[in-house]
Design a protein around this motif. Structure first.
Motif, short mmCIF file in Angstrom:
data_model
loop_
_atom_site.label_atom_id
_atom_site.label_comp_id
_atom_site.label_asym_id
_atom_site.label_seq_id
_atom_site.Cartn_x
_atom_site.Cartn_y
_atom_site.Cartn_z
N ALA A 115 -7.85 4.49 -0.44
CA ALA A 115 -6.69 4.48 -1.35
C ALA A 115 -5.74 3.31 -1.11
O ALA A 115 -5.10 2.85 -2.05
CB ALA A 115 -5.92 5.80 -1.22
N VAL A 116 -5.63 2.84 0.12
CA VAL A 116 -4.57 1.88 0.45
C VAL A 116 -4.78 0.53 -0.21
O VAL A 116 -3.83 -0.08 -0.74
CB VAL A 116 -4.45 1.74 1.98
CG1 VAL A 116 -3.60 0.52 2.35
CG2 VAL A 116 -3.83 3.00 2.57
N LEU A 117 -6.01 0.01 -0.21
CA LEU A 117 -6.25 -1.30 -0.83
C LEU A 117 -5.87 -1.29 -2.30
O LEU A 117 -5.23 -2.22 -2.79
CB LEU A 117 -7.71 -1.71 -0.67
CG LEU A 117 -8.11 -2.43 0.62
CD1 LEU A 117 -9.59 -2.75 0.58
CD2 LEU A 117 -7.31 -3.70 0.81
N ASP A 118 -6.28 -0.26 -3.01
CA ASP A 118 -5.96 -0.17 -4.44
C ASP A 118 -4.46 -0.01 -4.66
O ASP A 118 -3.89 -0.58 -5.61
CB ASP A 118 -6.71 0.99 -5.08
CG ASP A 118 -8.19 0.71 -5.27
OD1 ASP A 118 -8.60 -0.46 -5.17
OD2 ASP A 118 -8.95 1.68 -5.50
N THR A 119 -3.81 0.75 -3.80
CA THR A 119 -2.37 0.93 -3.92
C THR A 119 -1.65 -0.40 -3.73
O THR A 119 -0.71 -0.73 -4.47
CB THR A 119 -1.87 1.96 -2.89
OG1 THR A 119 -2.49 3.22 -3.17
CG2 THR A 119 -0.37 2.11 -2.93
N CYS A 120 -2.09 -1.18 -2.74
CA CYS A 120 -1.48 -2.49 -2.51
C CYS A 120 -1.68 -3.40 -3.72
O CYS A 120 -0.75 -4.10 -4.14
CB CYS A 120 -2.08 -3.13 -1.26
SG CYS A 120 -1.55 -2.36 0.29
N ALA A 121 -2.88 -3.39 -4.28
CA ALA A 121 -3.14 -4.23 -5.45
C ALA A 121 -2.25 -3.81 -6.62
O ALA A 121 -1.70 -4.66 -7.34
CB ALA A 121 -4.61 -4.14 -5.83
N GLU A 122 -2.10 -2.53 -6.82
CA GLU A 122 -1.28 -2.02 -7.92
C GLU A 122 0.18 -2.40 -7.78
O GLU A 122 0.84 -2.77 -8.76
CB GLU A 122 -1.42 -0.49 -7.97
CG GLU A 122 -0.52 0.18 -9.00
CD GLU A 122 -0.46 1.68 -8.84
OE1 GLU A 122 0.54 2.28 -9.31
OE2 GLU A 122 -1.38 2.27 -8.24
N LEU A 123 0.69 -2.33 -6.55
CA LEU A 123 2.11 -2.55 -6.32
C LEU A 123 2.44 -3.99 -5.96
O LEU A 123 3.61 -4.32 -5.75
CB LEU A 123 2.61 -1.62 -5.20
CG LEU A 123 2.47 -0.10 -5.47
CD1 LEU A 123 2.94 0.69 -4.26
CD2 LEU A 123 3.25 0.29 -6.72
N GLY A 124 1.44 -4.85 -5.88
CA GLY A 124 1.69 -6.25 -5.54
C GLY A 124 2.01 -6.47 -4.08
O GLY A 124 2.79 -7.36 -3.73
N ILE A 125 1.41 -5.66 -3.23
CA ILE A 125 1.65 -5.73 -1.79
C ILE A 125 0.47 -6.45 -1.12
O ILE A 125 -0.69 -6.17 -1.42
CB ILE A 125 1.79 -4.31 -1.20
CG1 ILE A 125 2.96 -3.57 -1.85
CG2 ILE A 125 1.96 -4.36 0.31
CD1 ILE A 125 3.05 -2.09 -1.46
N GLY A 126 0.76 -7.35 -0.20
CA GLY A 126 -0.30 -7.99 0.56
C GLY A 126 -0.89 -7.03 1.58
O GLY A 126 -0.23 -6.11 2.04
#
Length: 335
Positions: free
Chosen positions: A186-197
């Motif tokens: 879940a974390v990689l997709d969440t980062c991509a969605e929120l613009g987080i590195g």
């Protein structure tokens, strides 16, 4: 010298950056300070533009090392550190209270010899303190000009969202490699969605993917001696897949560590691995991975080697596992 770069929140950093923990903490005896100083300066000379440390590492000695070794080149790199975890009487202490965070940041600034840390992470979630309160302390430090951006480490997608609702999160740091795929839940997709590195620590699996683990005869104090997948019959099983991986790297004409890093770089454009090392020749090898192009077919073969069941054993002993909230797989072994 310049390296390929990637965006990390408000920063642009080298696609392969440097985790500095090994120089003071966790594995074998650290190298002499003068050698560590040469290694850190060599990293900057080769184009590395982010150095990652923490209050925990060496009980603050890692921050002192960075300040002494490359403080005079402060404008050449993004400086990242972490709070919440520390050492007290040789034992890890977890404290995410605003008061502890404020004190930790002040200590880090003093040890680093600077008045500003570019990126400050919450090293772990503290279950006794709402994440909103911990993030609030970092927001106040940012407003005071003591830090530039906020990150979190080893936290679940849900916790990341809660943190991001308080203040935009620049980076999430979590263990990620061919042998540790938890961020893909879940974390990689969440980062991509929120613009987080996303910063991948232990990208060569604590040496397992760098041809440096052959048995469990670790030096005294090496944390791998307490990690289930790095000892006994479990390690012997895991080395079967590792040997196949090393053979694949040899067929391609690169080192196992380079193949491991190339695989990570190919996962997503917001992934920045931070390998650590105590040897300059390994540093040079790791950094070279930023410019190596590995065919997609070879990356797929590497991934297939570590299919479900290839690696056994929990990634953390229980005292460390309970300090993370990263998602786990249904069949994952936990200590």
């Amino acid at each position: 010298m310049s390296l390929p770069e990637r965006a990390l929140g408000p920063f642009t950093v080298s696609a392969v950056s440097l985790g500095c923990m090994n120089l003071s903490h966790a594995y074998s005896a650290p190298p002499p300070p003068d050698y560590s100083e040469r290694l850190l300066n060599r990293a900057l000379d080769l184009g590395v533009t982010m150095l990652d440390t923490a209050a925990l590492y060496g009980g603050g000695n890692n921050e002192r090392l960075i300040g002494a070794a490359v403080g005079h080149r402060r404008g050449a790199f993004t400086l990242a550190s972490k709070c919440v975890l520390g050492l007290r009487d040789g034992k890890r202490v977890l404290d995410g209270s605003p008061e502890a965070i404020t004190a930790s940041i002040e200590g880090s600034l003093e040890r680093l010899g600077t008045d500003h840390i570019d990126l400050m992470y919450l090293h772990r979630p503290d279950p006794a303190v709402p994440i909103e309160e911990s993030i609030g302390a970092l927001v106040r430090a940012k407003e005071a000009g003591k830090i530039g951006a906020i990150g979190v480490s080893e936290m679940s997608a849900e916790t990341i969202r809660r943190a991001h609702a308080v203040h935009p999160i620049a980076a999430v740091q979590t263990e990620y490699s061919l042998t540790v795929r938890n961020p893909e839940i879940a974390v990689l997709d969440t980062c991509a969605e929120l613009g987080i590195g996303f910063v991948a620590f232990s990208p060569v699996a604590r040496g397992l993917l760098a041809a440096s683990v052959r048995d469990d005869a670790y030096a005294q104090g090496d944390i791998r001696a307490a990690m289930p997948r790095f000892t006994g019959d479990t390690l012997a099983h895991n080395l079967i897949a590792v040997r196949s991986f090393e053979a694949l790297a040899g067929d391609i004409g690169i080192t196992p560590a380079q193949l491991a890093l190339a695989w990570l770089l190919a996962r997503a454009p917001h992934v920045v691995p931070i390998p650590g090392t105590t040897r300059i020749e390994h540093l040079e090898e790791d950094i070279a991975a930023a410019t190596i192009v590995v065919p997609a077919e070879a990356l797929a073969r590497a991934e297939a080697i570590f299919a479900s069941g290839a690696i056994r054993g929990a990634r953390y002993p229980r005292p460390m596992q309970v300090q993370v909230s990263t998602e786990t797989f249904p069949d994952e072994e936990l200590a």
